[in-house]
Design an enzyme around this catalytic site. Sequence first.
Site, PDB file in Angstrom:
ATOM      1  N   SER A 112       0.794  -1.237   0.000  1.00  0.00           N
ATOM      2  CA  SER A 112       0.000   0.000   0.000  1.00  0.00           C
ATOM      3  C   SER A 112       0.821   1.279   0.000  1.00  0.00           C
ATOM      4  CB  SER A 112      -0.954   0.009   1.207  1.00  0.00           C
ATOM      5  OG  SER A 112      -2.036  -0.875   0.995  1.00  0.00           O
ATOM      6  N   LYS A 146       0.101   3.719  -2.716  1.00  0.00           N
ATOM      7  CA  LYS A 146      -0.993   4.691  -2.613  1.00  0.00           C
ATOM      8  C   LYS A 146      -0.478   6.119  -2.493  1.00  0.00           C
ATOM      9  CE  LYS A 146      -4.644   1.740  -0.635  1.00  0.00           C
ATOM     10  NZ  LYS A 146      -4.129   0.457  -0.182  1.00  0.00           N
ATOM     11  N   SER A 164      -6.115   3.388   4.278  1.00  0.00           N
ATOM     12  CA  SER A 164      -5.524   2.517   3.271  1.00  0.00           C
ATOM     13  C   SER A 164      -6.586   1.730   2.519  1.00  0.00           C
ATOM     14  CB  SER A 164      -4.511   1.558   3.911  1.00  0.00           C
ATOM     15  OG  SER A 164      -3.643   1.021   2.942  1.00  0.00           O
TER      16      SER A 164
END
Length: 361
Positions: free
Chosen positions: A76, A79, A131
């Site tokens: 993640s 991101k 997230s």
Amino acid sequence: MPITALLAAVTLTTGTASAAPATPVGGEALGSRGLVLPQGVKAPPKTKATSFVIADADTGQVLAAKDPHGKYLPASTIKSLTALTLIPKLDKNRKIRPSHNACNQEGTAVGLVPKVTYKVDDLFKGLMMSSGNDAAMALAEANGGVAKTMRDMNAEAKRLQANDTVAKTPSGLDQPGQSSSAYDLALIARAGLANPDFRRYISTKTANFPAPKNTYQISNHNKLLFRYKGMIGVKNGWTSKAHGSFVGAATRGGHTIIVSIMRHEGYFWDEVASLLDWGFAARGRAQPVGTLVDPLPDQTDVRAAPPVTKVTPAQQPPPLLDTAASKQTDSTRTVGAIVIGGGLLFGLLWLGYGIRRRSRR
């Protein structure tokens, strides 16, 4: 040597010659797969991370690193690139109703449902605080779809010179060929810190998030935001294949330090805090081992700029004859010689004609 033998020799030479390796982005030392440590200060604390970078965000100096350009699954932490790419493209007050596909994304979710209309601003909070893989997909769809968003994200990575990064998903869910590096994560985080909205999303600890009938509270997954002095935030990630990854920034005494780690198999929060402490103690004292490079110039602006015309000042005297002659091509010299020679011959003939007429008189 016969011409065929000469051509064969040239072909053999060019075919076996190897090009010199390119200098790693950020400096020669950052090409190492091992520890890259500065002189004049003690080494940073040990970490179980396979790769890490400690950098001064203000100057761009890389203070220490380990396998900084090693390519690993980013989970993640990608991101941060999703947010940096899409924040300038999407109106934060725009309202979006997510698709069933977005709401049904696997992995971590902020809890989107198709019956609720969300502001883009809320989706970015869900992306960077919770997230949310569902928020990542909803933002990608709002940008024109996943394929377009991947092109935009990878173009942004190239602009930042984050050349180890290949985005395959907006969320960081593992996909073949997806990669990043500790160096690239630090580059992306540094660029994000310059964006006020990016900085606001990553530093928000808690927020109310829309629900079908009311709101509910979401909390930032960055544990250091709640317990490390001066922590700004950025992004952490984990998948079973990528293991733990993190990129974060903190400010103390007017200075900001960035730490990124990749492929950590355990609990990394305390180790990251120690690396940040070391960065603050070493900045200004440690000889940097590399640099976080600046983004490439905007090619659109370069193409749009009018051509530069060099103007010779009026008071500048014309070039001397010999200087001008030296700039002539062989053809202009030949033409000049013909003209001059022809003129001289014509003059001589005319002079001879005049002399003959006078002699007859």
